[in-house]
Each structure stands twice: as structure tokens, then as C-alpha cells.
Design a protein around this motif. Structure first.
Motif, mmCIF file in Angstrom:
data_model
loop_
_atom_site.group_PDB
_atom_site.id
_atom_site.type_symbol
_atom_site.label_atom_id
_atom_site.label_comp_id
_atom_site.label_asym_id
_atom_site.label_seq_id
_atom_site.Cartn_x
_atom_site.Cartn_y
_atom_site.Cartn_z
ATOM 1 N N UNK A 135 0.839 -1.206 0.000
ATOM 2 C CA UNK A 135 0.000 0.000 0.000
ATOM 3 C C UNK A 135 0.873 1.254 0.000
ATOM 4 N N UNK A 136 0.568 2.168 -0.924
ATOM 5 C CA UNK A 136 1.259 3.461 -0.898
ATOM 6 C C UNK A 136 0.281 4.548 -0.458
ATOM 7 N N UNK A 137 -0.686 4.904 -1.304
ATOM 8 C CA UNK A 137 -1.604 5.975 -0.914
ATOM 9 C C UNK A 137 -2.970 5.506 -0.470
ATOM 10 N N UNK A 138 -3.351 4.299 -0.876
ATOM 11 C CA UNK A 138 -4.653 3.772 -0.478
ATOM 12 C C UNK A 138 -5.800 4.159 -1.387
ATOM 13 N N UNK A 139 -5.547 4.962 -2.429
ATOM 14 C CA UNK A 139 -6.602 5.301 -3.392
ATOM 15 C C UNK A 139 -6.762 4.107 -4.327
ATOM 16 N N UNK A 140 -7.562 3.195 -3.910
ATOM 17 C CA UNK A 140 -7.597 1.856 -4.497
ATOM 18 C C UNK A 140 -9.058 1.446 -4.482
ATOM 19 N N UNK A 141 -9.715 1.541 -5.636
ATOM 20 C CA UNK A 141 -11.171 1.440 -5.669
ATOM 21 C C UNK A 141 -11.715 0.066 -5.294
ATOM 22 N N UNK A 142 -10.866 -0.964 -5.316
ATOM 23 C CA UNK A 142 -11.313 -2.296 -4.889
ATOM 24 C C UNK A 142 -10.533 -2.800 -3.676
ATOM 25 N N UNK A 143 -9.720 -1.952 -3.055
ATOM 26 C CA UNK A 143 -9.025 -2.324 -1.834
ATOM 27 C C UNK A 143 -7.956 -3.389 -2.019
ATOM 28 N N UNK A 144 -7.462 -3.570 -3.248
ATOM 29 C CA UNK A 144 -6.479 -4.613 -3.532
ATOM 30 C C UNK A 144 -5.239 -4.479 -2.653
ATOM 31 N N UNK A 145 -4.869 -3.249 -2.307
ATOM 32 C CA UNK A 145 -3.615 -3.013 -1.585
ATOM 33 C C UNK A 145 -3.730 -3.245 -0.082
ATOM 34 N N UNK A 146 -4.924 -3.522 0.413
ATOM 35 C CA UNK A 146 -5.040 -3.727 1.858
ATOM 36 C C UNK A 146 -6.157 -4.691 2.260
ATOM 37 N N UNK A 147 -6.674 -5.480 1.292
ATOM 38 C CA UNK A 147 -7.709 -6.470 1.594
ATOM 39 C C UNK A 147 -7.375 -7.766 0.864
ATOM 40 N N UNK A 148 -7.586 -8.892 1.527
ATOM 41 C CA UNK A 148 -7.422 -10.198 0.882
ATOM 42 C C UNK A 148 -8.311 -11.203 1.599
ATOM 43 N N UNK A 149 -8.768 -12.205 0.858
ATOM 44 C CA UNK A 149 -9.609 -13.245 1.451
ATOM 45 C C UNK A 149 -8.794 -14.362 2.094
ATOM 46 N N UNK A 150 -7.482 -14.321 1.925
ATOM 47 C CA UNK A 150 -6.598 -15.283 2.592
ATOM 48 C C UNK A 150 -5.713 -14.520 3.565
ATOM 49 N N UNK A 151 -5.083 -15.245 4.496
ATOM 50 C CA UNK A 151 -4.209 -14.596 5.477
ATOM 51 C C UNK A 151 -3.124 -13.791 4.757
ATOM 52 N N UNK A 152 -2.882 -12.572 5.223
ATOM 53 C CA UNK A 152 -1.948 -11.712 4.503
ATOM 54 C C UNK A 152 -1.306 -10.682 5.429
ATOM 55 N N UNK A 153 -0.216 -10.120 4.922
ATOM 56 C CA UNK A 153 0.526 -9.041 5.574
ATOM 57 C C UNK A 153 0.455 -7.815 4.671
ATOM 58 N N UNK A 154 0.320 -6.634 5.251
ATOM 59 C CA UNK A 154 0.437 -5.395 4.483
ATOM 60 C C UNK A 154 1.843 -4.844 4.668
ATOM 61 N N UNK A 155 2.485 -4.494 3.557
ATOM 62 C CA UNK A 155 3.669 -3.648 3.616
ATOM 63 C C UNK A 155 3.201 -2.237 3.277
ATOM 64 N N UNK A 156 3.138 -1.400 4.285
ATOM 65 C CA UNK A 156 2.615 -0.040 4.122
ATOM 66 C C UNK A 156 3.795 0.914 3.973
ATOM 67 N N UNK A 157 3.852 1.581 2.829
ATOM 68 C CA UNK A 157 5.041 2.354 2.453
ATOM 69 C C UNK A 157 5.030 3.797 2.947
ATOM 70 N N UNK A 158 4.083 4.171 3.813
ATOM 71 C CA UNK A 158 3.885 5.597 4.098
ATOM 72 C C UNK A 158 5.090 6.290 4.726
ATOM 73 N N UNK A 159 5.981 5.534 5.373
ATOM 74 C CA UNK A 159 7.186 6.150 5.944
ATOM 75 C C UNK A 159 8.284 6.391 4.909
ATOM 76 N N UNK A 160 8.214 5.686 3.792
ATOM 77 C CA UNK A 160 9.238 5.823 2.742
ATOM 78 C C UNK A 160 8.762 6.887 1.755
ATOM 79 N N UNK A 161 9.035 8.132 2.081
ATOM 80 C CA UNK A 161 8.450 9.245 1.335
ATOM 81 C C UNK A 161 9.471 10.307 0.928
ATOM 82 N N UNK A 162 10.744 9.948 0.868
ATOM 83 C CA UNK A 162 11.755 10.957 0.526
ATOM 84 C C UNK A 162 11.638 11.384 -0.934
ATOM 85 N N UNK A 163 11.994 12.652 -1.192
ATOM 86 C CA UNK A 163 11.955 13.229 -2.540
ATOM 87 C C UNK A 163 13.260 13.987 -2.737
ATOM 88 N N UNK A 164 14.051 13.558 -3.711
ATOM 89 C CA UNK A 164 15.369 14.144 -3.959
ATOM 90 C C UNK A 164 15.388 14.717 -5.369
#
Length: 530
Positions: free
Chosen positions: A107-136
Motif C-alpha cells: 500500500x502506498x496511498x490507499x486510493x484503491x477502488x477495490x481495496x487490492x492493496x489492503x484487503x485479501x480473502x486469505x491470510x496476509x501481511x500489508x507492507x505499508x510504504x507511508x514512511x518511505x516518502x523521501x523526494x530528492x
């Protein structure tokens, strides 16, 4: 009392969280594995792994759920949320999830109309990228490295603080995450001048299925091709993109005009379809089609047409251009506002004139409506009789609307095989079907889902066919999902999203992730699963 209570409470919560986590064998396994892989101390691991029973779990999960449809007690939830603060944490999370045979969602921003980045019907882990936000930003090369957890608003703000003449062609909404936006194609009001967001990517860094951190050279051109429009989550975890900034004029002109059916809006739409994809590439004219209350006949519904436009140039030039090409619109200089590019970013979001650009840094966490979206492509204009039939249907349905986004310009010049995004020359418009509501409950969702499906059906005679094309970043499970990860399942939705490029994506997927570890309901399948 206040000075001593807060630290004690924090220590207590950490202790309780650690106790709960210690009782979860999977959490223990993942925690020990990540610690070993990333060479972290136990205290450091606890800062980036959020257990399901942790006091912070709910807030971390909900902060970047941008669709309230997937923020219910019944929505399947991750067993662990990984919140990496370094690239090595992402690599470790991939390796450890694979060892534990548990799926991941990215998941990066969460603008995901079907929730693919944070929903699953099987056991799962989210890797949430919100802390990795550097811009160079490198002004000499006019490029920037942007981590995928950054938002578009943060990117736009950072560019504006470095330069008055540079910008970047990406989406309107400032809280969209860079990762999903770019890897799915990405577009905005500069599309006709500079192409898609992903057309302006020159390098990337990705964690592959083996946990390796690769750049363009080490990943190879095939994988680099695939993640620029083919959806990164099928191939690995994208850490960052190197983007090419674009030069913009000091003066940008914008306008917003509304017309109702009672004001000959149909005439305007007929002409709009001819002009918007063929006019000067410096001009982008979006059109909204919405059912509204009539101003003329009280108690009745009508259709309102709204033209929202941006021109890379001054108001006088714009008035002259549309006076010649689109006189039916009746554009006057008084309708136009002149501003800088960063001010136009605020204007598109209807942020009051004079607001400081720093407003773009606001992430508005845990803020979501209930939404459904669909997409279509037009290859030929909808005839007048078709438009009139469509207006009748829109009024009868009553709620969903349409957004027309014109192509042409630069989009006609880039070959359809240059990236996975195939909808180039020959495509006049991308259409978004849109419905938003605020009332929770399954009855409301069923009602509004039915409404948008009716509107989608009404467009059938006029849109692209064989396949009926769709846009990946407007995820839509109605066009097909994968349950077993087979090629045949993937082909159903894959050819709609990628047309002739689908099979090449499958080839790349088979090469880089042969066991299909990176998968979701609409991921690219492997050939071995055929």
C-alpha cells in the motif's frame, strides 16, 4: 500528573502490545526473521511491525483506507502490518513472508477502488510504504528520485520549492500515493502535452521475490517496462521511481464552465468530442456529466455539463484558440484565471486562491467516502441521438456521473507497446464512471453498485469493444478476478486493462516471479499456471 502519566501509559501500551504479540506464533516467526534479515534489534523490529492486537493496529490500518467500503468490521484484515522506514526492511519483509508462505499486499496511498492493496480473502501481511516518502530533486538533470510512499501533493510541493518553471505530469488528487499511481499508468491535466505519468519515468528501484534491491540496470529492460503501467504489485515491491521533470510556462490559464441541457448543453458536448482530443496539445479540457436538480423545472432532474480546463499559456491566446475551434462554448476572458503551475494544482482541488502550497502536504489520514468507479474508452464520438438517450438514462438512474478525459497530443505519438499502457493513438477519451455516497450499510452499497452498473451498461453501444478496454488505476472487479491464479482467469481482465500487451506482461511475470508469490485478485498470472 500530566507530565508523568503519559510516559507511563506509553510504556504500559508497549508492554501490553509486546505481550499480545508474543502470544502469536506467526508474529514471532516474522519478527525474528525480519530482525535477522535486516540486522535489527528486537526494539527496532517492534517499531516497524504492528501486530493485530497492538493498540496502534487500528489507526495504522485505517489511516490509508481511502474507500470506506473496506473499513467495516467484516472486511478481512492483515495479520501483521509492516511499516518500513528503510529499504532493507522491505527486502526483509518480502523474504520472511515468502518463507512463512503468507501473502503480502503493498500500500502506498490507499486510493484503491477495490481495496487490492489492503484487503485479501486469505491470510496476509500489508507492507505499508507511508514512511518511505523521501523526494530528492536534481535541478541540473531536471530529474527527481521519489520514494513510493510519498504523495503527489508532497511531490508537487517539493518541486515548487525548488523551481518556478518545473512541474510533473501526474494526477489531480494530492493524497494519491506515488507508488500505485505511477505503476498503474497515471495521468493528469498535462497528459496531452507530456503523456502519462509513467511515460516520464527514467529509472526505478524494486525489491524482487528473492528480496534483492534492483535498479533499472540490474532488473533489466523487460521488468522496467512491466512496472511502468503494468501494476508494480504483480512483480515486486517498488521502492522508488526516478522521474523526469517537465518545463512549464510561467503563466497557465484555467477555467470552469457549466451548462445545462436547457442551455443547449448537447450542442456543446457534440462539439467538445470533436475538439478536445484534437486541439492544441497545451490545452486539456475535462468534461463532467452529472444528474442535478433542474433550475428551470422545479422538482425535476436534468443533466449538467461542466468543462474544466487548463491551458499552458495566457488567457488571450486561449480565448482566441477556442473562439476559432469551439465558439459554441462562448468562452470569454472573464471566465479565465491566470496562475502558476503550482497554483493550478490547488485550483484543480478547489482550494481557495491565495492558499499556501504547503496545504499539499496534508495527508488527511483516516478520511474516506464510499466509492465505486468504472472506466471506458471512446474511439469514436457518441452521436447526438446517443447522447440524448444517455441523458435520459442518467436522469432516470439519478446519481452516478461520468468524467471525460481527452487524449490526443502526446498520447498519439507514443507507440502502444512502449509501456504496458496500450490506449494511445485511436483512443479519443477515457471515461470514468463515478458514484460516491456517505451512508454505510450493505443496502446502500447494493443500491449504488446497481446504479453505476446500469450507467456502465448504458455506455455499451458507444465504447471500445473486443476488448471493452478499462484503466488499471480504476480497479473494477466486475470485469473479472483471479481465484486460482491461472492464465485464463488473468486474461479476462488483463486484456481489458492492457490489450495486446497482456501476453508480454505474462512473459515478464513468469521470468521474475515463476511461483506467483506477488499476486492479488487482478494480478498478472504466470504461464506455468495455465
Amino acid at each position: 500528573m500530566g507530565k508523568s502519566t503519559l510516559p507511563l501509559l506509553f510504556v504500559f501500551l508497549l508492554h501490553v502490545s509486546a505481550s499480545w504479540a508474543a502470544s502469536d506464533p506467526l508474529f514471532n516467526t516474522i519478527s525474528q526473521c525480519v530482525s535477522a534479515q535486516a540486522k535489527l534489534q528486537s526494539g527496532e523490529v517492534s517499531k516497524i511491525l504492528v501486530a493485530k492486537d497492538s493498540p496502534s493496529y487500528t489507526s495504522v490500518l485505517q489511516n490509508y483506507i481511502r474507500n470506506a467500503r473496506f473499513n467495516t468490521s467484516a472486511t478481512p484484515k492483515p495479520v501483521i502490518i509492516v511499516t518500513p522506514t528503510a529499504e532493507s526492511h522491505v527486502s526483509a519483509a518480502v523474504v520472511c513472508a515468502k518463507k512463512s508462505r503468507i501473502q503480502i499486499r503493498i500500500r502506498s496511498g490507499g486510493h484503491d477502488y477495490e481495496g487490492v492493496s489492503y484487503v485479501s480473502d486469505v491470510a496476509f501481511i500489508i507492507i505499508d510504504m507511508f514512511n518511505l516518502r523521501s523526494i530528492d530533486i536534481d535541478l541540473k538533470t531536471q530529474t527527481a528520485w521519489v520514494q513510493t510512499g510519498a504523495t503527489l501533493g508532497e511531490l508537487y510541493y517539493s518541486i515548487s520549492q525548488k523551481s518556478n518553471t518545473l512541474g510533473f505530469p501526474a494526477g489531480v488528487c494530492p493524497t494519491v500515493g506515488v507508488g500505485g499511481h505511477i505503476s498503474g499508468g497515471g495521468y493528469g491535466f498535462l497528459i496531452r502535452k507530456f503523456g502519462l505519468t509513467t511515460d516520464n519515468v527514467v529509472n526505478a528501484k524494486i525489491v524482487d521475490v528473492q528480496g534483492r534491491i534492483l535498479d533499472r540496470k540490474s532488473m533489466g529492460e523487460d521488468l522496467f517496462w512491466a512496472i511502468r503501467g503494468g501494476g508494480g504489485a504483480s512483480f515486486g515491491v517498488i521502492l522508488s521511481f526516478q522521474i523526469r521533470l517537465v518545463t512549464l510556462p510561467p503563466t497557465i490559464s484555467v477555467f470552469r464552465l457549466e451548462r445545462y441541457l436547457e442551455e443547449n448543453a448537447t450542442d456543446i458536448v457534440v462539439k467538445y468530442q470533436q475538439v478536445a482530443p484534437t486541439t492544441d496539445e497545451n490545452l486539456f479540457m475535462r468534461m463532467l456529466v452529472q444528474p442535478v436538480d433542474s433550475k428551470v423545472k422545479k422538482g425535476e432532474k436534468t443533466v449538467r455539463i461542466t468543462i474544466i480546463a487548463e491551458f499552458q499559456g495566457d488567457a488571450n491566446t486561449l480565448v482566441a484558440l477556442l473562439g476559432k475551434e469551439f465558439p459554441e462554448l462562448g468562452l470569454k476572458k472573464g471566465d479565465i484565471a491566470e496562475m502558476s503551475w503550482i497554483q493550478s494544482v490547488l485550483w484543480w482541488n478547489q482550494i481557495p486562491n491565495g492558499t499556501a502550497p504547503s496545504v499539499l502536504l496534508e495527508r488527511n489520514v483516516n478520511d474516506a467516502d464510499f466509492v465505486r468507479r468504472k472506466s471506458d474508452y471512446l474511439k469514436t464520438p457518441i452521436p447526438r441521438a446517443g447522447l440524448e438517450s444517455l441523458w435520459t438514462k442518467i436522469v432516470a438512474i439519478g446519481k452516478p456521473g461520468l468524467v471525460f478525459n481527452p487524449y490526443g497530443g502526446k498520447m498519439n505519438q507514443i507507440p502502444p507497446t512502449a509501456t504496458p499502457f496500450a490506449h494511445r493513438a485511436g483512443f479519443l477519451f477515457k471515461i470514468q464512471h463515478s458514484i460516491t455516497w456517505s451512508e454505510p450499510g450493505p443496502e446502500e452499497e447494493q443500491l449504488h453498485t446497481s446504479e453505476i452498473r446500469q450507467l456502465h451498461d448504458a455506455l455499451t453501444p458507444y465504447v471500445s469493444q473486443n476488448p471493452r478496454s478499462a484503466y488499471l488505476n480504476y480497479r473494477d472487479f466486475d470485469i473479472g478476478i483471479s481465484q486460482k491464479g491461472t492464465y485464463e482467469e488473468g486474461k479476462v481482465y488483463g486484456e481489458k486493462y492492457f490489450n495486446q500487451n497482456f501476453d508480454k506482461l505474462v512473459q515478464v511475470k513468469t521470468q521474475v516471479d515463476p511461483e506467483n508469490f506477488f499476486r492479488n485478485q487482478q494480478s498478472i498470472p504466470t504461464r506455468s499456471k495455465a
